[in-house]
Design a protein around this motif. Sequence first.
Motif, short mmCIF file in Angstrom:
data_model
loop_
_atom_site.label_atom_id
_atom_site.label_comp_id
_atom_site.label_asym_id
_atom_site.label_seq_id
_atom_site.Cartn_x
_atom_site.Cartn_y
_atom_site.Cartn_z
N LEU A 128 1.00 -1.10 -0.16
CA LEU A 128 -0.04 -0.12 -0.15
C LEU A 128 0.83 1.21 -0.20
CD1 LEU A 128 -2.86 -0.97 2.54
CD2 LEU A 128 -2.89 -0.93 -0.01
N SER A 129 1.97 1.37 0.78
CA SER A 129 2.81 2.39 0.89
C SER A 129 3.65 2.75 -0.16
CB SER A 129 3.59 2.46 2.31
OG SER A 129 4.59 1.38 2.02
N SER A 130 3.97 1.61 -1.18
CA SER A 130 4.87 1.97 -2.06
C SER A 130 4.13 2.64 -3.28
CB SER A 130 5.45 0.28 -2.72
OG SER A 130 4.23 -0.48 -3.19
N GLY A 131 2.78 2.54 -3.43
CA GLY A 131 2.09 2.98 -4.41
C GLY A 131 2.26 2.32 -5.69
N MET A 132 2.24 0.87 -5.77
CA MET A 132 2.67 0.00 -6.69
C MET A 132 1.26 -0.01 -7.47
SD MET A 132 3.75 -3.93 -6.82
CE MET A 132 2.06 -4.52 -5.91
N LEU A 215 1.44 -1.48 -13.15
CA LEU A 215 2.17 -1.01 -11.91
C LEU A 215 3.13 -0.03 -11.96
CD1 LEU A 215 2.82 -5.07 -11.13
CD2 LEU A 215 0.82 -3.52 -10.51
N SER A 216 3.63 0.60 -10.95
CA SER A 216 4.70 1.57 -10.74
C SER A 216 5.24 1.44 -9.44
CB SER A 216 4.27 2.94 -10.88
OG SER A 216 3.06 3.33 -10.15
N SER A 217 6.58 1.90 -9.14
CA SER A 217 7.20 2.01 -8.00
C SER A 217 6.84 0.45 -7.38
CB SER A 217 6.48 3.16 -7.04
OG SER A 217 6.52 4.27 -7.66
N VAL A 218 7.40 -0.36 -8.07
CA VAL A 218 7.33 -1.66 -7.75
C VAL A 218 8.32 -2.27 -6.43
CG1 VAL A 218 7.56 -4.32 -8.33
CG2 VAL A 218 6.54 -2.68 -9.89
N PRO A 219 7.79 -2.50 -5.51
CA PRO A 219 8.82 -2.73 -4.14
C PRO A 219 9.71 -4.00 -4.35
CG PRO A 219 6.51 -3.08 -3.61
CD PRO A 219 6.48 -2.80 -5.07
N PHE A 220 10.83 -4.02 -3.77
CA PHE A 220 11.70 -5.20 -3.33
C PHE A 220 12.15 -4.96 -2.54
CE2 PHE A 220 11.16 -4.75 -8.28
CZ PHE A 220 10.90 -5.70 -8.48
N SER A 254 12.37 2.54 -8.27
CA SER A 254 13.24 3.75 -8.83
C SER A 254 14.20 4.02 -7.62
CB SER A 254 12.29 4.90 -8.80
OG SER A 254 11.34 4.88 -9.72
N PHE A 255 14.65 2.88 -6.69
CA PHE A 255 15.50 3.04 -5.80
C PHE A 255 15.17 4.07 -4.56
CE2 PHE A 255 17.97 1.94 -9.80
CZ PHE A 255 18.06 0.76 -9.61
N GLN A 256 13.85 4.31 -4.53
CA GLN A 256 13.46 5.27 -3.27
C GLN A 256 13.01 4.32 -2.06
OE1 GLN A 256 13.40 8.59 -3.77
NE2 GLN A 256 14.38 8.19 -5.54
N ILE A 280 21.68 -0.52 2.36
CA ILE A 280 20.96 -0.01 1.42
C ILE A 280 21.50 0.25 0.02
CG2 ILE A 280 19.90 2.50 0.82
CD1 ILE A 280 19.57 2.92 3.92
N ALA A 281 22.66 0.36 0.04
CA ALA A 281 23.51 0.16 -1.29
C ALA A 281 23.30 -1.15 -1.92
CB ALA A 281 24.60 0.96 -1.16
N LEU A 282 23.58 -2.10 -0.97
CA LEU A 282 23.43 -3.56 -1.62
C LEU A 282 22.03 -3.77 -2.09
CD1 LEU A 282 25.31 -6.03 -2.02
CD2 LEU A 282 24.39 -6.96 0.35
N THR A 283 20.98 -3.20 -1.45
CA THR A 283 19.71 -3.42 -1.76
C THR A 283 19.32 -2.75 -3.10
OG1 THR A 283 18.92 -3.32 0.59
CG2 THR A 283 17.09 -3.12 -1.12
N GLN A 284 20.14 -1.63 -3.58
CA GLN A 284 19.99 -1.21 -4.74
C GLN A 284 20.30 -1.98 -5.91
OE1 GLN A 284 22.10 2.50 -4.51
NE2 GLN A 284 20.27 3.66 -3.76
N GLN A 285 21.49 -2.83 -5.69
CA GLN A 285 21.99 -3.84 -6.58
C GLN A 285 20.94 -5.07 -6.62
OE1 GLN A 285 24.68 -3.77 -8.58
NE2 GLN A 285 23.93 -5.58 -9.43
#
Length: 304
Positions: A128-132, A215-220, A254-256, A280-285
């Motif tokens: 819900l908070s991701s806006g996916m 879908l947009s701003s898909v969370p991982f 978008s790495f936000q 956090i940097a590793l999560t971006q990868q």
Amino acid sequence: MSSANASGDLSSEMKVDAFRCLFPLRFHERHLLQSTHPDARKLRKARDTTLALGVVAFADGSALAKIGCTTMLAAIKMEVMTPTTESPDEGCIAIDFDMHPICSPLVRPGKPANTSPVISKQLSDTILSSGMIYFKELSLVSGKSAWMAYLDVYCLDVDGALFDTALLAPVAAFSHLQILVVSLNDDGRVIVVSEEDGGKLKCEPVNKGKRKLKLSSVPFSLTCILHKNYMLADLTAEEESIMETLVTVVLDSSFQLVSLYKPGGLVLAYTSAILLQDCIALTQQSVKELQKVLNEAISEMEGD
């Protein structure tokens, strides 16, 4: 001579296993000194991830996700509902997460796993908070009808990275989701149109054909453990059980930063705060790699 060597190797393996059982933290810290997990991975190396889409024949969207041995099945069923007066132009989703006894010896028959409601809430909050999902896309007739997406996530096997896999499965299922064709009957009620009824409709369909949900701003997410001056990524269940400061970072495509979970453990010291930035940097990868796995699964499904 070979028999003696085999006997020696077996004895050595038994000693290692005994040491691992009696002194698990010391066993793992010896591997930390060598910058490896016990499974020979580098500390910041994630396990293999696989995705399969469309695995449930009668679901409107489904996916099977695996990170290491941890396995999740996500399935979505769409139903028409009456929207709320507060959001007359929006649909909604209902999320249920379940851990069956087959997934882990820690889950007993007839007794819900303690982590089930925690993971369920994390999933709801994250999605819900991701806006996916743009909920206005689920509207059919303003104030009268909209789609309700029932998302069920089943944990089939657990070996760490529980939330990461539990999030990846529904993300993939929503990527696979096909929204059905519906029409209005003589009473003004919305009815789902089957392929056989497509050419026999008296009224124009509300939507012209099956469509994908945008879908947009898909969370991982990626879960790490901060232990002393070390950061370990993608832990097994054994590693998670003996190390304290567990951190889950959720980023969108978008790495936000979407959210950061730190259940219990030690208060972050200065060195741990630096390691958190590394996490956090590793999560971006990791997001890049998971997006690639998802895109490959979508391409394979569309190719079929």
